[in-house]
Scaffold this motif. Sequence first.
Motif, PDB file in Angstrom:
ATOM      1  N   LEU A 181      -3.823  -0.938 -25.611  1.00 26.29           N
ATOM      2  CA  LEU A 181      -5.243  -0.770 -25.954  1.00 26.29           C
ATOM      3  C   LEU A 181      -6.097  -1.601 -25.014  1.00 26.29           C
ATOM      4  O   LEU A 181      -6.802  -2.511 -25.408  1.00 26.29           O
ATOM      5  CB  LEU A 181      -5.473  -1.183 -27.411  1.00 26.29           C
ATOM      6  N   ALA A 182      -6.023  -1.270 -23.728  1.00 28.17           N
ATOM      7  CA  ALA A 182      -6.791  -2.008 -22.723  1.00 28.17           C
ATOM      8  C   ALA A 182      -7.251  -1.036 -21.648  1.00 28.17           C
ATOM      9  O   ALA A 182      -6.696   0.060 -21.485  1.00 28.17           O
ATOM     10  CB  ALA A 182      -5.951  -3.132 -22.121  1.00 28.17           C
ATOM     11  N   ASP A 183      -8.262  -1.457 -20.888  1.00 21.09           N
ATOM     12  CA  ASP A 183      -8.824  -0.594 -19.847  1.00 21.09           C
ATOM     13  C   ASP A 183      -7.999  -0.601 -18.569  1.00 21.09           C
ATOM     14  O   ASP A 183      -8.184   0.247 -17.704  1.00 21.09           O
ATOM     15  CB  ASP A 183     -10.253  -1.045 -19.494  1.00 21.09           C
ATOM     16  N   GLN A 184      -7.098  -1.587 -18.429  1.00 25.55           N
ATOM     17  CA  GLN A 184      -6.408  -1.762 -17.161  1.00 25.55           C
ATOM     18  C   GLN A 184      -5.202  -0.854 -16.987  1.00 25.55           C
ATOM     19  O   GLN A 184      -4.486  -0.972 -16.003  1.00 25.55           O
ATOM     20  CB  GLN A 184      -5.939  -3.216 -17.003  1.00 25.55           C
ATOM     21  N   PHE A 185      -4.961   0.051 -17.921  1.00 24.94           N
ATOM     22  CA  PHE A 185      -3.774   0.894 -17.810  1.00 24.94           C
ATOM     23  C   PHE A 185      -4.118   2.222 -17.166  1.00 24.94           C
ATOM     24  O   PHE A 185      -5.075   2.892 -17.554  1.00 24.94           O
ATOM     25  CB  PHE A 185      -3.158   1.150 -19.189  1.00 24.94           C
ATOM     26  N   GLN A 186      -3.312   2.579 -16.166  1.00 31.12           N
ATOM     27  CA  GLN A 186      -3.404   3.903 -15.572  1.00 31.12           C
ATOM     28  C   GLN A 186      -2.388   4.754 -16.313  1.00 31.12           C
ATOM     29  O   GLN A 186      -1.226   4.885 -15.919  1.00 31.12           O
ATOM     30  CB  GLN A 186      -3.068   3.829 -14.074  1.00 31.12           C
ATOM     31  N   ILE A 187      -2.804   5.304 -17.450  1.00 28.68           N
ATOM     32  CA  ILE A 187      -1.859   5.914 -18.377  1.00 28.68           C
ATOM     33  C   ILE A 187      -1.389   7.277 -17.867  1.00 28.68           C
ATOM     34  O   ILE A 187      -0.323   7.750 -18.221  1.00 28.68           O
ATOM     35  CB  ILE A 187      -2.483   6.037 -19.780  1.00 28.68           C
ATOM     36  N   ASN A 188      -2.165   7.916 -16.992  1.00 30.19           N
ATOM     37  CA  ASN A 188      -1.743   9.216 -16.479  1.00 30.19           C
ATOM     38  C   ASN A 188      -0.480   9.079 -15.648  1.00 30.19           C
ATOM     39  O   ASN A 188      -0.121   7.996 -15.187  1.00 30.19           O
ATOM     40  CB  ASN A 188      -2.852   9.821 -15.607  1.00 30.19           C
ATOM     41  N   LYS A 189       0.169  10.193 -15.423  1.00 26.43           N
ATOM     42  CA  LYS A 189       1.386  10.179 -14.629  1.00 26.43           C
ATOM     43  C   LYS A 189       1.069   9.830 -13.182  1.00 26.43           C
ATOM     44  O   LYS A 189      -0.038  10.000 -12.709  1.00 26.43           O
ATOM     45  CB  LYS A 189       2.066  11.552 -14.683  1.00 26.43           C
ATOM     46  N   GLY A 190       2.089   9.382 -12.471  1.00 28.66           N
ATOM     47  CA  GLY A 190       1.911   8.963 -11.093  1.00 28.66           C
ATOM     48  C   GLY A 190       1.653  10.137 -10.169  1.00 28.66           C
ATOM     49  O   GLY A 190       1.714  11.311 -10.557  1.00 28.66           O
ATOM     50  N   ASP A 191       1.396   9.836  -8.906  1.00 32.56           N
ATOM     51  CA  ASP A 191       1.104  10.871  -7.925  1.00 32.56           C
ATOM     52  C   ASP A 191       2.307  11.787  -7.718  1.00 32.56           C
ATOM     53  O   ASP A 191       3.454  11.352  -7.726  1.00 32.56           O
ATOM     54  CB  ASP A 191       0.739  10.229  -6.582  1.00 32.56           C
ATOM     55  N   ALA A 192       2.006  13.034  -7.529  1.00 32.46           N
ATOM     56  CA  ALA A 192       3.071  13.991  -7.227  1.00 32.46           C
ATOM     57  C   ALA A 192       3.497  13.857  -5.769  1.00 32.46           C
ATOM     58  O   ALA A 192       2.715  13.430  -4.918  1.00 32.46           O
ATOM     59  CB  ALA A 192       2.577  15.409  -7.515  1.00 32.46           C
ATOM     60  N   ARG A 193       4.712  14.217  -5.474  1.00 33.75           N
ATOM     61  CA  ARG A 193       5.246  14.168  -4.132  1.00 33.75           C
ATOM     62  C   ARG A 193       5.411  15.598  -3.616  1.00 33.75           C
ATOM     63  O   ARG A 193       6.012  16.455  -4.275  1.00 33.75           O
ATOM     64  CB  ARG A 193       6.602  13.443  -4.118  1.00 33.75           C
TER      65      ARG A 193
ATOM     66  N   ALA B 298       0.833  -1.197   0.000  1.00 32.87           N
ATOM     67  CA  ALA B 298       0.000   0.000   0.000  1.00 32.87           C
ATOM     68  C   ALA B 298       0.870   1.250   0.000  1.00 32.87           C
ATOM     69  O   ALA B 298       1.915   1.312   0.676  1.00 32.87           O
ATOM     70  CB  ALA B 298      -0.918  -0.005   1.224  1.00 32.87           C
ATOM     71  N   ASP B 299       0.460   2.234  -0.775  1.00 34.47           N
ATOM     72  CA  ASP B 299       1.192   3.504  -0.883  1.00 34.47           C
ATOM     73  C   ASP B 299       0.325   4.591  -0.276  1.00 34.47           C
ATOM     74  O   ASP B 299      -0.685   5.002  -0.856  1.00 34.47           O
ATOM     75  CB  ASP B 299       1.506   3.790  -2.349  1.00 34.47           C
ATOM     76  N   THR B 300       0.736   5.094   0.901  1.00 29.89           N
ATOM     77  CA  THR B 300      -0.059   6.121   1.586  1.00 29.89           C
ATOM     78  C   THR B 300       0.257   7.525   1.102  1.00 29.89           C
ATOM     79  O   THR B 300      -0.451   8.481   1.428  1.00 29.89           O
ATOM     80  CB  THR B 300       0.189   6.051   3.102  1.00 29.89           C
ATOM     81  N   GLY B 301       1.354   7.659   0.316  1.00 30.27           N
ATOM     82  CA  GLY B 301       1.734   8.979  -0.152  1.00 30.27           C
ATOM     83  C   GLY B 301       2.384   9.787   0.968  1.00 30.27           C
ATOM     84  O   GLY B 301       2.748   9.263   2.025  1.00 30.27           O
ATOM     85  N   PRO B 302       2.569  11.088   0.766  1.00 29.35           N
ATOM     86  CA  PRO B 302       3.186  11.934   1.804  1.00 29.35           C
ATOM     87  C   PRO B 302       2.334  11.957   3.069  1.00 29.35           C
ATOM     88  O   PRO B 302       1.121  11.781   3.034  1.00 29.35           O
ATOM     89  CB  PRO B 302       3.229  13.314   1.147  1.00 29.35           C
ATOM     90  N   ASN B 303       3.002  12.179   4.209  1.00 27.17           N
ATOM     91  CA  ASN B 303       2.314  12.272   5.492  1.00 27.17           C
ATOM     92  C   ASN B 303       1.630  13.627   5.561  1.00 27.17           C
ATOM     93  O   ASN B 303       2.236  14.633   5.958  1.00 27.17           O
ATOM     94  CB  ASN B 303       3.310  12.085   6.644  1.00 27.17           C
ATOM     95  N   TYR B 304       0.365  13.632   5.171  1.00 22.81           N
ATOM     96  CA  TYR B 304      -0.358  14.899   5.041  1.00 22.81           C
ATOM     97  C   TYR B 304      -0.473  15.622   6.380  1.00 22.81           C
ATOM     98  O   TYR B 304      -0.230  16.836   6.481  1.00 22.81           O
ATOM     99  CB  TYR B 304      -1.743  14.628   4.461  1.00 22.81           C
ATOM    100  N   ALA B 305      -0.851  14.877   7.433  1.00 28.51           N
ATOM    101  CA  ALA B 305      -1.057  15.516   8.735  1.00 28.51           C
ATOM    102  C   ALA B 305       0.232  16.150   9.256  1.00 28.51           C
ATOM    103  O   ALA B 305       0.246  17.303   9.730  1.00 28.51           O
ATOM    104  CB  ALA B 305      -1.575  14.480   9.738  1.00 28.51           C
ATOM    105  N   LYS B 306       1.335  15.423   9.141  1.00 31.49           N
ATOM    106  CA  LYS B 306       2.620  15.948   9.627  1.00 31.49           C
ATOM    107  C   LYS B 306       3.068  17.143   8.804  1.00 31.49           C
ATOM    108  O   LYS B 306       3.583  18.136   9.332  1.00 31.49           O
ATOM    109  CB  LYS B 306       3.661  14.835   9.571  1.00 31.49           C
TER     110      LYS B 306
END
Length: 798
Positions: A779-791, A180-188
């Motif tokens: 050519l499939a629906d399973q691709f998350q073609i957009n760029k990844g989450d920003a940090r 699991a990727d929680t991303g940056p610690n928003y609260a901190k």
Amino acid sequence: MQVIPPEIKKILDKWNIRGLVIMSLLFQTSLIFLAPLRKRTSKKWLAVVLWTAYLLADWTANYAVSQITKNQGKEPEPGDPPKNKKLLALWAPFLLLHLGGPDTITALALEDNALWQRHLFGLVSQALAGVYAVVQSLENVLWPPIVLLFITGTIKYVERTRALYSASLDKFKDRMLKPADTGPNYAKLMEEYDSKKKSNLPTEIFLTKEPDKHERPPTLVRPDREYLTDLEIVQYGFKFFNTFKGLVVDLIFSFRERDESRDFFKELKPGEALRIIETELGFLYESMYTKTAILHSKTGTLFRLIAFGSLLSSFFVFHRRPLKYDDFHEADVVITYILYIVGIALDLASMVIFLLSDWTFALRKLKDDPEEGESSIDSLLNWFLGFRKPRWKKHTCNGNQTHEVLTTGFFSRRWSGTVYGFNFIGFCLKAKVSRIHQKRNCKLLVWDSVVSILDKVIRSIQMLVGWIRDGNRSVRSVLRQRSKKNPFFRYTVYLLYLVFFAGVPGVFVVLWDYIDRIFSVKAYLEEIRFISREPLTKNQWEFIFYELKDKSDFAEKPEVAKKVSWARGEWALRDTKVAEIDRLMLYIENVDYDQSLLLWHIATELCFQKQEGDEEIENLSGESYDDREFSKIISDYMMYLLIMRPKLMSEVAGIGTIRFRDTKAEAERFFKGRHIKDLRDMKRASETVLSVNNKIEPMLVKGDRSKSVLFEASMLAKELGNLKETSNGDGKWRVLSKVWVELLCYAASHCKATEHVAQLSRGGELLSFVWLLMAHFGLADQFQINKGDARAKLVVGK
């Protein structure tokens, strides 16, 4: 009164355990050698044999263990050797070993993997039953080989349970999920931000984006050679298998994986792409239906060596142990030696299959430098893999056109290599559809002769039944009129007639309908008579490959990729330069997918039969002839999927069955009214359909109650016939071929992934190859073609 004579009962009591043990061994032997064949062919007889052996193998072993356990508690029969039951106790771990099953098959169908808990319970219960049988036989001088056999049997059963567990879809998905990727610690981050702001420090939050695909170095580079080696094909197939096996459980892939695959496949030749995909599907088959995936690991290999060593040691201990053979039945000693020798031979055969598996070759990692020369080991591995290469053979079709067709030997195949077909007009006329690429061999001639004889027999029976029905109707009408005037006649002759000449045949009809509902006899006979089989041709695959390759250039954004992959012919029509596109678009945009399939299938057949003359065929250019042939084969293939393989089309079939039945009924009524139904002449039937005036649309005359599309298809065929070939080659057959590619791709992308996997155990389908090729081109629906989450990054100014 005894139902079974005492002499026969005595023989059964004496030989029941021996017979069960021998049967169990025969089932294991048949499974280990026949199971690998099912990925190479879809023959019904093989499916029936495997189904029977798979089910009876477990039942026989379980029942034999229970009989041995029961036998241990009985008093010895007069004349039996004193210690013979000690020897029978040795058979219990053998049966546990048989329950572990061969390496070549763990699951008969994909659903069997979900029953791994049942097999785990069976492992515990059968192990306890075997231990109980041995404990009852104590003191037993054969306890050392028994213990060693228990080790082998337990390992084999654990391997089978583990293989089923690993291949169950929920566990298969769990193993592929990333942490699991929680991303940056928003609260901190916000606490620090507030603290800096309260201290009146200039503070800003910057977002650092992940690098774009153009900023990363390519991870896969095609060697600058004319062709990939056989070893590289397997290695790339294994790499992409590990990447794209998540398609089976609908996982989402990153744009990095998509770009890596797309960039690599764009550099491949069509034949190389076909070989990589068939290798991928082979890995997927073995992961889902065999023990291969768990054996090709350090743990799996270690325990397999332990199991084989224990079996071999048990045999030597049993053979070298000083035994008094007067204590045992001679037949039981012979059977024990057979169990040992055949068991060791089967394990050796499994090891050979293990070593020659693609998994073994894939363990050799890809070279960091693709241009590095071949080592001696690589040369040896390439030599072995050369026997599994697809074989293409030139075949001359009508019009003196030469095509290369797939003719790989049966034992070298990775899939059936067959494109099946079902023709609507041929089915309505009960006419045999001839193959375009007719193989010339004795086997095919014999099979065609058998099918022709079967067809004549069925037609004769149907004709006889029709005569009897008509005669019965006439006689019944006469007798009914006579019985109204004569009461005595009504309760004697008429009553006997109803019972014996009307009632008895009615019973047989009901019985036949009941049998047909259970065993689908009619459907099977129709499949034999009316399904055509064409080998895959190289130009067909190349056409599909280049069409998808061209479309992948437009699939940079998710919405565009989805639009391209979900096209049902409209993209192909807009890509052509013919003037009649708007009228043709009405037969795609305003109709359901199943309706579109039936419309274009009938229209393709009408155009094909209209141009069936030899002179017209010879006048076609090479590309037009290829497009014509390709359109015909894929048209029949899509109809085969819609009618004969509805599970593969369940997501897009709609009311296809109802529409097909209504169209069939209208076609049969039309052919019967024009007196051509019994002629079985498809060309004349097609010309008759095209001769109908279509100035008024059929729906305005018939309404919407009937779902028949026969004469709408006739209108479409006439529209296609009016197309003029343009300077760049866009004509009737080029338009049809492009439309059929999109209709095929739409079905492939909308078919459930589990159905693609299920089809791998039935010889495979071209549809699955198209499905995986679309995924490789993005050519499939399973691709998350957009760029990844920003940090996020907190920056404090000075």
